[in-house]
Design a protein around this motif. Structure first.
Motif, short mmCIF file in Angstrom:
data_model
loop_
_atom_site.label_atom_id
_atom_site.label_comp_id
_atom_site.label_asym_id
_atom_site.label_seq_id
_atom_site.Cartn_x
_atom_site.Cartn_y
_atom_site.Cartn_z
N ILE C 69 0.78 -1.33 0.32
CA ILE C 69 -0.16 -0.31 -0.12
C ILE C 69 1.18 1.45 -0.20
O ILE C 69 1.54 1.03 0.89
CB ILE C 69 -1.20 -0.05 1.24
CG1 ILE C 69 -1.71 -0.88 1.10
CG2 ILE C 69 -1.59 1.05 1.59
CD1 ILE C 69 -3.21 -1.57 0.36
N HIS C 71 1.30 4.85 1.01
CA HIS C 71 0.46 5.85 1.95
C HIS C 71 1.50 7.20 2.26
O HIS C 71 2.54 7.22 2.66
CB HIS C 71 0.20 5.01 3.47
CG HIS C 71 -0.76 6.02 3.86
ND1 HIS C 71 -1.33 5.54 5.40
CD2 HIS C 71 -1.39 7.31 4.05
CE1 HIS C 71 -2.49 6.33 5.53
NE2 HIS C 71 -2.26 7.39 4.94
N GLY C 76 -1.70 15.74 8.05
CA GLY C 76 -2.74 15.54 8.67
C GLY C 76 -3.53 15.50 7.37
O GLY C 76 -4.63 14.80 7.69
N ALA C 77 -2.61 15.37 6.11
CA ALA C 77 -3.99 15.47 5.16
C ALA C 77 -3.10 13.72 4.41
O ALA C 77 -1.76 14.07 4.27
CB ALA C 77 -4.12 16.55 4.44
N THR C 78 -4.13 13.25 4.50
CA THR C 78 -3.81 11.83 3.53
C THR C 78 -3.89 12.54 1.81
O THR C 78 -4.93 12.68 1.07
CB THR C 78 -4.37 11.03 3.63
OG1 THR C 78 -4.52 10.19 4.97
CG2 THR C 78 -4.14 9.70 2.78
N TYR C 79 -2.90 12.57 1.29
CA TYR C 79 -2.30 12.58 -0.30
C TYR C 79 -2.74 11.46 -0.92
O TYR C 79 -3.78 11.36 -2.12
CB TYR C 79 -1.20 13.10 -0.93
CG TYR C 79 -0.77 14.38 0.54
CD1 TYR C 79 -1.80 15.27 -0.82
CD2 TYR C 79 -0.40 14.60 1.07
CE1 TYR C 79 -1.05 16.91 0.25
CE2 TYR C 79 -0.01 15.92 1.29
CZ TYR C 79 -0.68 17.44 1.27
OH TYR C 79 -0.93 18.18 1.46
N ILE C 80 -2.28 10.49 -0.59
CA ILE C 80 -2.35 9.12 -1.15
C ILE C 80 -2.58 7.57 -0.84
O ILE C 80 -1.80 7.43 0.27
CB ILE C 80 -2.34 8.49 -2.78
CG1 ILE C 80 -2.94 7.57 -3.36
CG2 ILE C 80 -0.65 8.72 -2.76
CD1 ILE C 80 -1.88 7.98 -4.95
N HIS C 81 -3.49 6.53 -0.54
CA HIS C 81 -3.71 5.78 0.52
C HIS C 81 -4.29 5.11 -0.69
O HIS C 81 -4.86 4.65 -0.56
CB HIS C 81 -4.38 6.13 1.61
CG HIS C 81 -4.89 4.70 2.89
ND1 HIS C 81 -5.59 4.66 3.75
CD2 HIS C 81 -3.38 4.09 2.87
CE1 HIS C 81 -4.96 3.45 4.06
NE2 HIS C 81 -4.02 3.00 3.52
N ALA C 82 -3.56 4.34 -1.55
CA ALA C 82 -3.71 3.52 -2.40
C ALA C 82 -2.70 1.78 -2.55
O ALA C 82 -1.77 1.60 -2.55
CB ALA C 82 -4.15 4.04 -3.78
N SER C 83 -3.48 1.20 -3.64
CA SER C 83 -2.82 -0.39 -3.88
C SER C 83 -1.28 0.31 -4.41
O SER C 83 -1.68 1.61 -5.35
CB SER C 83 -3.20 -0.80 -4.73
OG SER C 83 -2.61 -1.93 -5.91
N ASN C 86 -0.55 -0.96 -8.51
CA ASN C 86 -2.00 -0.28 -9.08
C ASN C 86 -0.79 1.15 -9.52
O ASN C 86 -1.19 1.73 -10.54
CB ASN C 86 -3.42 -0.16 -8.62
CG ASN C 86 -4.20 0.72 -9.95
OD1 ASN C 86 -4.20 0.23 -10.71
ND2 ASN C 86 -4.79 1.13 -9.57
N VAL C 87 -1.20 2.11 -9.17
CA VAL C 87 -0.40 3.81 -8.93
C VAL C 87 1.03 3.79 -9.53
O VAL C 87 1.52 4.04 -10.39
CB VAL C 87 -0.14 4.44 -7.33
CG1 VAL C 87 0.69 6.19 -8.07
CG2 VAL C 87 -1.52 4.02 -6.94
N LEU C 91 1.77 4.62 -13.65
CA LEU C 91 2.46 5.88 -13.60
C LEU C 91 4.06 5.41 -14.85
O LEU C 91 3.67 6.48 -14.98
CB LEU C 91 3.57 6.26 -12.19
CG LEU C 91 2.33 7.18 -11.34
CD1 LEU C 91 3.33 7.29 -10.22
CD2 LEU C 91 2.01 8.92 -11.87
#
Lengths: 266, 565, 369
Positions: C69, C71, C76-83, C86-87, C91
């Motif tokens: 993952i 992350h 405090g802000a999540t920019y990306i939290h992904a597989s 996939n990312v 890209l």
């Protein structure tokens, strides 16, 4: 929409708080060994304290004895769970009567809320503030959490949306998003049915069912957005918005770059 | 091979020269000769290699549609390798924990497998879905471009109709694909389609039973839609796209007005190499953009919605964007239902759900013929209209977009209500009014806007470009200084024909006399409505006079200054 | 006539004579050799990056665990939290393809000859001679076919082909059962509750299958429920085809609500349909059939999330807003010997959307007794 962090911190903090609380209580018991009458006195003191707050902050709408006035409903029989939910999520005390009173800043400490809860509970029998064993999803296995998802889709998602994102209700009301709601408050809302929300009693939706639903919500909330950025998480509506903005818009800009000629074509 | 700078096609005779007559033999000549002797490659090359295409960004919108269709075909092949179009039930045992042990259909299970258990599967699925959305979007925007520039006029009416077919099948392709994963969202869409089909008067129940093989949902709808989605509809799309492109090549592309551009020529770049590079490069750009979308932006997270169950639904259930306007129309339509002779006619679903699409498609398909009937125009057109020069058409188009747009907003009224803290009911009531008043207001405003743009074009053609400098004349008046514009621009501003309103046959004039064709009163009235408001473009005399006046003005200014000195 | 131009007599009243296409404007790359070289090297660099990205894609495909993952959180802000797979696949693959496109387009824009060319158009229309020749050939063909002397042949052929198509169409007649009156009575006009009262059909919870007693319900309670005999219909717990199960569930799903009997209107004809303020309604919207359970305990209004039809469950399910035309069907209920809620009978009207063959004008409306 970033809803996961608060819940996450809470979820991590909770066991420690629990252990500390148990330690303190245990120590108090073994060292002081209070006589049984002192517990009752404490109880009475708490109710007294609750009454003081109630008279100042609640009675103007709900009546001096919680009998209900035109501005606020009767509180007889709503139980401590209801008070804990309403005050614990900052819905109460409300500034004014609205179609729907939104969650807000919590103005009272948990001790004060407990006091008011105890006082209101004394008006008549109602759901009590739950023990953590009733709502804490700790210890559920993957199958049980998945079952919580099925229960959530059967009972909750119609109003609260997929994974508790919230949804619209008639005349300006809405079912709130559940991402920031604490486990105990979800349990209390299910049992007491705040405002327009229907009640789900223990006989129909057992404590274990509710725990599984909470477990599902927590897990789904912490789960990654596997596919990438959420883009607003409004399903096909936000997807359509972005395909026009970035897809058509972006590629049109590139098309303009492609078709540019003469000195402008660098 | 680089093109040599030529301006006229007739000069390019040396391109097809035979290798035998040259000293050195081109390495590809062997294959080329072999093919030429079998399929006439030489003639094809001579016809096509240096074919001229005009260059404009808006001409690339249709290309986006073509390319996204190709991307959908390519990614779709990958998906069919794994997808199981079956509604048989199994217990999920893949790696997505939140679905563990839940009974789900094979279709949903295999979609989850594509998303979580097959390497690159999620990426391909997301590229496919984003490209599908962009496919329908670019078809729509391309159609709007063709409409607003009048590119559907003679001789391209047939291609416009083919385009309508493409538009229809694009919608069907999208909807059938949306319904395949058998998650809660797609099943809700199918439930809606079921209600829509049932609402059709007379044959509704029969159509419903035929489509679903009995009662909703049955166990065949997914495999039937799968067949339509991967075979029938793409096949039809492919056939229509081929015809569409063949006609574009045959008619040669339209072009915008401008110096050197006439109805009898096409100005632009040769297919080989410039246009091929630009169009081919654009394919890779569109493809790359879609891959980036698929990698970075999550679309349709089916795992969140859960399996379809006819007793479950989620707040915020929406169709993909292209069905959004129908969804909105069905939401805001009044609850009309009537009963005739023991039957029930569900207008509340049929009219917005089926009727509106019919009105839109029929209206668009007939438009080229309606317009030529209104204008009496039988001429070929290869120069595009600037939208302002066809004010009523442009206003109708914008009114249509506003109409569509309000329905579209209706399709998202619940999202708007929660997002902007508005009342769902108030939005619905507002939209009921807005879909009627909005287009009328938009029509009036747009036509006026077109006319004032025409007026400013006229000013610019006559007096040149305003410099913003205010000059005081000798007699105390103030005037803005103008600089003349180029001949080319002046020509472009006045190139369009201004069709005359058709005159009614009042029986007075002798027929057979040269002059405007006389038509029925009804047609003449509509023609006046359609063509009546135009700002006359400056005639050659007007321009002469204006030039003379400017010159005069200049002389007067000079004289005035001399006097002041 | 050598050319066949689309517009023979343009009659365009050109106010300004066409000055012809403008002067060619030189590009930087035309005049500055250095600029041309810079573009050249940039293109080479872009194309050279593609194999690197492609190899990166392949390495990621084979080497990266699927459950990684990515992350990225900041402030405090999540920019990306992904597989992560996939990312990164997106890209590398996306940039590789994009770079090819940008390089080729830039080649065309900056380095290829950009002198505009003019090509003549030709009208699609044939000239008179061609048309006459085509017509003559048509006539020859018609004569050769002898159709004029034996005119019935053509009609017979048309008829034969037409009739040959009919069997092909007829093969579609079994795409689904025919919704005749008898079929409709067995399908869309009947739900699992029809087995009552001969058979005791309890109302049970969706998902948990727990039966419900009146005492389990508080005022303001909502239960998403279904008939107990749905369990016997090809249940999903037997992984067979769930066809009947889904079809029955799509009709028989109900919602049970409990309201204060004094705060609701119960018409004369329905006084014995409820159990002390506990009422059961079809969960299937009468508009297009979405399942509805968005119930407000204070207003008693039930909202459909699909198209916002709103029904008043405190008033026999009449429509108070939205596109639905018919009241929500109410299920008559009572309790069995053991005190569980059961159905008295089937719904008195078909559930779900209206359909052509049935006149729904006498369905319950606001104000009916």
């Amino acid at each position: 929409m970033n809803t996961e962090s608060k819940r996450k911190r809470k979820a991590q903090a909770r066991p420690w708080v629990l252990v500390m609380a148990l330690l303190v209580v245990g120590l108090a018991y073994s060292v002081v060994v209070p006589p049984s009458s002192s517990a009752e006195t404490e109880m009475t003191q708490q109710i007294e304290e609750g009454k003081a707050i109630f008279d100042v902050s609640c009675s103007s709408c709900h009546g001096l004895n919680g009998e209900g006035l035109s501005a606020g409903p009767s509180l007889i029989g709503v139980g401590a769970a209801s008070v804990d939910f309403q005050m614990g999520t900052g819905r109460m005390p409300a500034a004014r009567g609205e179609a729907q009173i939104p969650a807000g800043e919590v103005v009272y400490s948990q001790e004060q809320i407990d006091a008011v809860s105890a006082y209101v509970a004394s008006f008549g029998p109602g759901p009590a503030i739950p023990e953590s064993s009733q709502y804490d999803p700790e210890g559920l296995n993957a199958d049980e959490i998945a079952r919580g998802g099925a229960l959530f889709r059967a009972n909750c998602s119609a109003c609260h949306g997929i994974v508790g994102g919230g949804g619209a209700m008639p005349e300006g009301k809405h079912a709130p998003a559940l991402g920031d709601t604490e486990d105990v408050h979800i349990y209390e809302a299910v049992r007491t049915g705040p405002q327009q929300m229907p009640t789900f009693s223990k006989d129909v939706l057992e404590d274990d069912d509710v725990r599984q639903i909470i477990g599902f919500l927590n897990t789904a909330d912490e789960a990654p957005r596997y596919g990438g950025l959420g883009m607003g998480n409004h399903g096909p509506v936000s997807e359509g918005f972005w395909i026009f903005l970035l897809g058509i818009g972006g590629l049109s800009a590139i098309a303009a770059w492609i078709a540019k000629k003469g000195a402008g074509a660098r | 091979m680089m093109a040599k700078p030529t301006t006229v096609v007739e000069d390019r005779t040396d391109l097809e020269s035979r290798p035998a007559e040259h000293g050195a033999k081109h390495p590809a000549a062997g294959t080329a000769t072999w093919l030429d002797e079998r399929v006439g490659l030489g003639k094809i090359g001579k016809f096509g290699l240096r074919k001229v295409f005009p260059d404009h960004w808006s001409f690339l919108l249709g290309e986006i549609a073509l390319y996204t269709f190709i991307i959908c075909l390519l990614t779709g092949v990958f998906l069919t390798i794994w997808f199981k179009p079956s509604m048989a039930e199994t217990f999920y045992d893949g790696s997505y924990q939140l679905m563990r042990g839940i009974p789900i259909s094979e279709a949903y299970s295999s979609t989850l497998a594509i998303s979580f258990d097959i390497r690159g599967g999620l990426l391909i699925r997301q590229i496919h879905h984003w490209s599908a959305l962009l496919f329908v979007a670019s078809v729509t925007v391309h159609m709007l471009r063709v409409f607003f520039t009048g590119a559907f006029r003679k001789p391209r009416e047939i291609n416009w109709l083919i385009g309508m077919g493409l538009f229809t099948f694009a919608l069907l392709a999208g909807f059938s694909g949306y319904s395949l994963p058998d998650d809660l969202l797609s099943g809700t869409g199918l439930r809606f389609a079921d209600g829509l089909i049932r609402s059709i008067p007379i044959i509704g129940t029969w159509a419903e039973f035929f489509v679903f093989a009995g009662e909703f949902p049955g166990d065949l709808i997914i495999s039937r839609l799968y067949m339509a989605h991967i075979l029938l509809i793409p096949g039809l799309l492919l056939a229509l796209i081929s015809a569409h492109l063949a006609l574009v090549v045959y008619h040669k592309h339209t072009q915008y007005p401008g110096a050197g551009r006439t109805d009898n020529n096409v100005v632009g770049y040769p297919l080989f190499p410039v246009y091929a590079a630009k169009a081919g490069g654009f394919f890779f750009i569109v493809f790359g953009t879609m891959v980036l979308f698929g990698g970075l932006f999550q679309i349709n997270p089916v795992w969140l919605y859960g399996p379809y169950d006819p007793a479950k639904v989620t707040a915020g259930s929406q169709p993909d964007w292209y069905m959004g306007w129908l969804e909105g129309a069905v939401r805001i339509f009044p609850n009309w239902e009537s009963h005739i002779g023991g039957t029930t006619w569900t207008w509340a679903v049929f009219l917005p759900g089926v009727g509106l699409m019919g009105i839109l498609m029929t209206g668009l398909a007939l438009w080229p013929f309606i317009e030529s009937w209104l204008t009496g125009d039988k001429r070929e057109h290869h120069i595009l209209d600037r939208p302002r020069n066809a004010p009523t058409r442009t206003a109708l188009g914008v009114a249509g977009m506003v109409w569509y747009g309000f329905f579209w907003i209706g399709g998202a009224n619940d999202i708007i209500a929660t997002r902007f803290e508005l009342s769902l009911n108030a939005i619905t009531v507002f939209l009921r009014v807005a879909v009627i008043l909005g287009p009328i207001i938009a029509f009036i405003i747009t036509r006026r806007l077109c006319l004032s743009l025409q007026r400013s074009d006229r000013e610019r053609a006559l007096h040149g470009s305003a410099t913003g400098e205010i000059v005081r004349s000798a007699d105390g008046g103030y005037d803005e200084d103008h600089v003349p514009i180029s001949d080319g621009e002046q020509h472009a501003l006045t190139q369009h024909a201004q069709p005359k309103v058709l005159e009614a046959d009042d029986g007075s004039g002798p027929t057979g006399v040269p002059g405007p064709t006389k038509v029925s009163k009804f047609r003449a009235t509509l023609s006046r409505w359609y063509l009546g408001s135009q700002i006359l473009k400056p005639s050659a005399d007007d321009i002469d006079e204006a030039n003379h006046h400017e010159a005069q003005h200049g002389v007067e200014d000079a004289e005035a200054r001399r006097e002041l000195d | 006539m050598t050319t066949n131009l689309p517009v023979q007599d343009p009659d365009l009243h050109h106010s300004v004579e066409d000055p012809g296409i403008g002067e060619h404007v030189e590009r930087f790359t035309d005049v500055d050799k250095g600029a041309g070289n810079r573009v050249y090297y940039t293109l080479l660099a872009m194309l050279g990056a593609v194999p690197v990205l492609a190899i990166a894609f392949i390495v990621i495909y084979f080497a990266m665990p699927r459950d990684w993952i990515i992350h990225i959180e900041f402030g405090g802000a999540t920019y990306i939290h992904a597989s992560a797979m996939n990312v990164t696949l997106g890209l590398t693959g996306g940039l590789a393809v994009l770079l090819i496109g940008i390089a080729v387009v830039q080649w065309a824009r900056a380095l290829m000859n950009d002198h505009e060319m003019i090509e003549e158009r030709h009208s699609a229309a044939s000239d008179e001679d061609t048309r006459a020749a085509a017509l003559a050939q048509w006539e020859d063909g018609v004569r050769d076919s002898n159709i004029r002397r034996r005119p019935l042949l053509l009609g017979a052929l048309g008829g034969a082909v037409g009739f040959a198509v009919i069997p092909a169409v007829v093969t579609l007649a079994d795409m689904g059962p025919w919704p005749t009156k008898a079929t409709r009575a067995e399908t869309i006009e009947r739900t699992l509750f029809a087995a009552a009262p001969e058979e005791t059909i309890r109302l049970v919870n969706d998902e948990t299958w727990r039966p419900i007693r009146p005492a389990d319900l508080e005022i303001g309670q909502l239960v998403n429920a279904q008939p107990s005999n749905l369990h016997d219909v090809d249940s999903p717990s037997h992984p067979a085809t769930p066809k009947e199960h889904h079809q029955e569930k799509a009709k028989a799903s109900i919602i049970i609500v409990r309201m204060d009997p004094n705060s609701i209107k119960i018409p004369e004809s329905r006084t014995d349909w409820h159990v002390s303020g506990i009422l059961a309604y079809s969960k299937i919207c009468t508009h297009v059939g979405c399942p509805i359970s968005l119930w407000e305990r204070q207003t008693h209004h039930l909202l459909c999330p699909c198209h916002q039809s709103t029904f008043d469950l405190g008033n026999s399910g009449v429509v108070v807003f939205g596109p639905a035309a018919r009241s929500l069907p109410q299920l008559p209920i009572t309790v069995d010997d053991e005190g569980y809620l059961i159905a008295q009978s089937d719904f008195t009207v078909p559930v779900g959307p209206s359909y052509f063959e049935r006149d729904s004008r006498n369905d319950y409306k606001d104000g009916d007794a």
